[in-house]
Design a protein around this motif. Structure first.
Motif, PDB file in Angstrom:
ATOM      1  N   THR A   2       0.675  -0.538   0.164  1.00 53.60           N
ATOM      2  CA  THR A   2      -0.202   0.122   0.147  1.00 53.60           C
ATOM      3  C   THR A   2       0.849   1.556  -0.070  1.00 53.60           C
ATOM      4  O   THR A   2       2.057   1.254   0.944  1.00 53.60           O
ATOM      5  CB  THR A   2      -0.960   0.360   1.627  1.00 53.60           C
ATOM      6  N   PHE A   3       1.044   2.215  -0.651  1.00 53.12           N
ATOM      7  CA  PHE A   3       0.906   3.533  -0.852  1.00 53.12           C
ATOM      8  C   PHE A   3       0.272   3.781  -0.206  1.00 53.12           C
ATOM      9  O   PHE A   3      -1.148   4.144   0.074  1.00 53.12           O
ATOM     10  CB  PHE A   3       1.105   3.832  -3.051  1.00 53.12           C
ATOM     11  N   THR A   4       1.726   5.140   0.848  1.00 52.77           N
ATOM     12  CA  THR A   4       1.078   5.710   1.350  1.00 52.77           C
ATOM     13  C   THR A   4       0.997   7.933   1.196  1.00 52.77           C
ATOM     14  O   THR A   4       2.328   7.941   0.633  1.00 52.77           O
ATOM     15  CB  THR A   4       1.115   6.081   2.945  1.00 52.77           C
ATOM     16  N   TYR A   5       1.146   8.985   1.805  1.00 56.01           N
ATOM     17  CA  TYR A   5       1.160   9.917   0.779  1.00 56.01           C
ATOM     18  C   TYR A   5       0.759  11.005   1.964  1.00 56.01           C
ATOM     19  O   TYR A   5      -0.344  10.443   2.402  1.00 56.01           O
ATOM     20  CB  TYR A   5       0.816  10.569  -0.383  1.00 56.01           C
ATOM     21  N   ASP A   6       0.892  11.642   2.377  1.00 58.95           N
ATOM     22  CA  ASP A   6       1.227  12.782   3.529  1.00 58.95           C
ATOM     23  C   ASP A   6      -0.277  14.220   2.076  1.00 58.95           C
ATOM     24  O   ASP A   6       0.272  14.495   1.640  1.00 58.95           O
ATOM     25  CB  ASP A   6       1.567  14.129   3.735  1.00 58.95           C
ATOM     26  N   LEU A   7      -1.207  14.489   2.309  1.00 56.36           N
ATOM     27  CA  LEU A   7      -2.686  15.522   1.946  1.00 56.36           C
ATOM     28  C   LEU A   7      -2.133  16.698   2.750  1.00 56.36           C
ATOM     29  O   LEU A   7      -2.945  16.910   3.900  1.00 56.36           O
ATOM     30  CB  LEU A   7      -3.619  14.914   2.073  1.00 56.36           C
ATOM     31  N   TYR A   8      -1.488  17.840   2.472  1.00 52.00           N
ATOM     32  CA  TYR A   8      -1.536  19.249   3.380  1.00 52.00           C
ATOM     33  C   TYR A   8      -3.021  19.438   2.838  1.00 52.00           C
ATOM     34  O   TYR A   8      -3.041  20.412   1.805  1.00 52.00           O
ATOM     35  CB  TYR A   8      -0.696  19.633   3.658  1.00 52.00           C
ATOM     36  N   TRP A   9      -4.061  20.078   3.864  1.00 54.53           N
ATOM     37  CA  TRP A   9      -5.374  21.305   3.459  1.00 54.53           C
ATOM     38  C   TRP A   9      -5.675  21.326   3.956  1.00 54.53           C
ATOM     39  O   TRP A   9      -5.615  21.269   5.027  1.00 54.53           O
ATOM     40  CB  TRP A   9      -6.083  19.356   3.018  1.00 54.53           C
ATOM     41  N   TYR A 183       4.794  25.772   1.446  1.00 54.14           N
ATOM     42  CA  TYR A 183       3.207  25.847   2.869  1.00 54.14           C
ATOM     43  C   TYR A 183       2.151  26.436   2.218  1.00 54.14           C
ATOM     44  O   TYR A 183       1.122  26.932   3.161  1.00 54.14           O
ATOM     45  CB  TYR A 183       4.173  26.975   2.881  1.00 54.14           C
ATOM     46  N   GLY A 184       1.992  25.884   0.704  1.00 59.90           N
ATOM     47  CA  GLY A 184       0.811  26.099   0.431  1.00 59.90           C
ATOM     48  C   GLY A 184      -0.192  24.899   0.190  1.00 59.90           C
ATOM     49  O   GLY A 184      -0.057  23.808   0.527  1.00 59.90           O
ATOM     50  N   VAL A 185      -1.575  25.328  -0.062  1.00 64.14           N
ATOM     51  CA  VAL A 185      -2.442  23.745  -0.306  1.00 64.14           C
ATOM     52  C   VAL A 185      -3.452  23.532  -1.409  1.00 64.14           C
ATOM     53  O   VAL A 185      -3.805  24.753  -2.151  1.00 64.14           O
ATOM     54  CB  VAL A 185      -3.414  23.617   1.080  1.00 64.14           C
ATOM     55  N   PRO A 186      -3.442  22.873  -2.053  1.00 61.61           N
ATOM     56  CA  PRO A 186      -3.015  21.248  -1.049  1.00 61.61           C
ATOM     57  C   PRO A 186      -1.537  21.094  -1.470  1.00 61.61           C
ATOM     58  O   PRO A 186      -1.032  20.789  -2.581  1.00 61.61           O
ATOM     59  CB  PRO A 186      -4.142  20.506  -2.385  1.00 61.61           C
ATOM     60  N   LEU A 187      -0.847  20.206  -0.861  1.00 61.37           N
ATOM     61  CA  LEU A 187       0.506  20.286  -0.723  1.00 61.37           C
ATOM     62  C   LEU A 187       0.360  18.224  -0.628  1.00 61.37           C
ATOM     63  O   LEU A 187      -0.239  17.944   0.603  1.00 61.37           O
ATOM     64  CB  LEU A 187       1.343  20.529  -0.061  1.00 61.37           C
ATOM     65  N   MET A 188       0.596  17.578  -1.567  1.00 63.63           N
ATOM     66  CA  MET A 188       0.955  16.086  -1.434  1.00 63.63           C
ATOM     67  C   MET A 188       2.095  15.945  -1.161  1.00 63.63           C
ATOM     68  O   MET A 188       2.826  15.867  -2.225  1.00 63.63           O
ATOM     69  CB  MET A 188       0.513  15.503  -2.439  1.00 63.63           C
ATOM     70  N   VAL A 189       2.608  15.084  -0.695  1.00 61.48           N
ATOM     71  CA  VAL A 189       4.055  14.194  -0.498  1.00 61.48           C
ATOM     72  C   VAL A 189       4.527  12.692  -0.672  1.00 61.48           C
ATOM     73  O   VAL A 189       3.244  12.278   0.495  1.00 61.48           O
ATOM     74  CB  VAL A 189       4.566  14.952   1.213  1.00 61.48           C
ATOM     75  N   PHE A 190       4.288  12.205  -1.025  1.00 62.21           N
ATOM     76  CA  PHE A 190       4.747  11.342  -1.503  1.00 62.21           C
ATOM     77  C   PHE A 190       6.000  10.449  -1.120  1.00 62.21           C
ATOM     78  O   PHE A 190       6.695  11.347  -2.662  1.00 62.21           O
ATOM     79  CB  PHE A 190       4.113  11.018  -2.916  1.00 62.21           C
ATOM     80  N   ASP A 191       6.666  10.131  -0.599  1.00 60.15           N
ATOM     81  CA  ASP A 191       7.840   9.408  -0.676  1.00 60.15           C
ATOM     82  C   ASP A 191       8.918  10.555  -0.588  1.00 60.15           C
ATOM     83  O   ASP A 191      10.222  10.563  -1.185  1.00 60.15           O
ATOM     84  CB  ASP A 191       8.147   8.280  -2.248  1.00 60.15           C
ATOM     85  N   GLY A 192       8.719  11.068   0.443  1.00 61.61           N
ATOM     86  CA  GLY A 192       9.451  13.102   0.461  1.00 61.61           C
ATOM     87  C   GLY A 192       9.348  13.541  -0.467  1.00 61.61           C
ATOM     88  O   GLY A 192      10.268  14.661  -0.199  1.00 61.61           O
ATOM     89  N   GLU A 193       8.297  13.473  -2.262  1.00 59.76           N
ATOM     90  CA  GLU A 193       8.562  14.361  -3.178  1.00 59.76           C
ATOM     91  C   GLU A 193       7.595  14.927  -2.847  1.00 59.76           C
ATOM     92  O   GLU A 193       6.220  14.621  -2.959  1.00 59.76           O
ATOM     93  CB  GLU A 193       8.937  13.510  -4.424  1.00 59.76           C
ATOM     94  N   PRO A 194       6.894  16.776  -2.205  1.00 65.02           N
ATOM     95  CA  PRO A 194       6.177  17.219  -3.072  1.00 65.02           C
ATOM     96  C   PRO A 194       6.002  17.445  -4.488  1.00 65.02           C
ATOM     97  O   PRO A 194       6.120  17.792  -4.403  1.00 65.02           O
ATOM     98  CB  PRO A 194       7.126  19.147  -2.347  1.00 65.02           C
ATOM     99  N   PHE A 195       4.472  17.579  -3.750  1.00 61.00           N
ATOM    100  CA  PHE A 195       3.615  18.026  -5.519  1.00 61.00           C
ATOM    101  C   PHE A 195       2.371  18.684  -4.926  1.00 61.00           C
ATOM    102  O   PHE A 195       1.685  18.602  -4.255  1.00 61.00           O
ATOM    103  CB  PHE A 195       3.106  16.707  -5.719  1.00 61.00           C
TER     104      PHE A 195
END
Length: 216
Positions: A2-9, A183-195
């Protein structure tokens, strides 16, 4: 795996609302789990952030959000009331904010109850989808919580018993957001890489596919 990612929202960000449908579908269709990290809007975290912006910024922003909604074929209207109260005469954000603190704490409580993504989806559609006026009144939020599999009164009661816990959790997410690369949203961080941005969703999925994203 299962892949996980952080969502800053943020509940005040139309772009956060725009990306929700794709994030929900991603988790529905692929072996992916979203780690929701709700944060306060930049207008709350840094009330002077917009003071030095070029006047063209707001003109472009207002054009772009309606264009994005049309392009994505998503119902959209500027919310009434705005989740963050602004003094229109001075374009300042007063410290007293009647909506955004509760909304963000509710998002944190929903996340801790295991329904964060569903809650963000339902509430953001209620706020930004254009069908509801006075989203803060009546049972609009209660119905949104119910659609997400939650009870609004129970969430409010949990927050009331220990508001500091939720404030600390939100602050921790804001600190982690900057460590994640933006610092902005939405910010998705997968495997240490920010999008950063709703328009980076396809790039995040592309990166996941490179690493073996599996269909459910």
């Amino acid at each position: 795996m299962t892949f996980t990612y952080d969502l800053y929202w943020s509940f005040r960000s139309p772009y956060s609302y725009f990306v929700m449908k794709r994030l929900v579908e991603l988790e529905r269709d692929y072996d992916v789990a979203c780690n929701v990290r709700v944060v306060y809007p930049i207008a709350v975290r840094q009330p002077d952030f917009f003071d030095n912006n070029d006047p063209l910024w707001i003109q472009y922003f207002m054009r772009d959000i309606f264009r994005c909604a049309e392009f994505l074929e998503i119902p959209f209207s500027w919310p009434s009331p705005d989740p963050v109260v602004m003094d229109m005469a001075t374009r300042k954000y007063p410290k007293e904010q009647p909506y955004i603190y509760r909304l963000t704490q509710l998002g944190q409580a929903a996340t801790e109850a295991g329904k964060g993504l569903a809650f963000l989806d339902e509430v953001s559609r209620t706020i930004w989808g254009g069908e509801v006026k006075g989203w803060h009144e009546g049972d609009h939020l209660a119905k949104a919580a119910e659609r997400a599999g939650l009870n609004l009164a129970e969430l409010d009661a949990k927050i009331a018993t220990d508001p500091d816990h939720y404030d600390k959790a939100i602050k921790a997410s804001q600190d982690a957001q900057r460590e994640g690369g933006h610092y902005g949203v939405p910010l998705m961080v997968f495997d240490g890489e920010p999008f950063f941005g709703q328009d980076r969703f396809d790039q995040m999925k592309w990166r996941m596919e490179q690493k073996g994203l599996a269909i459910r």
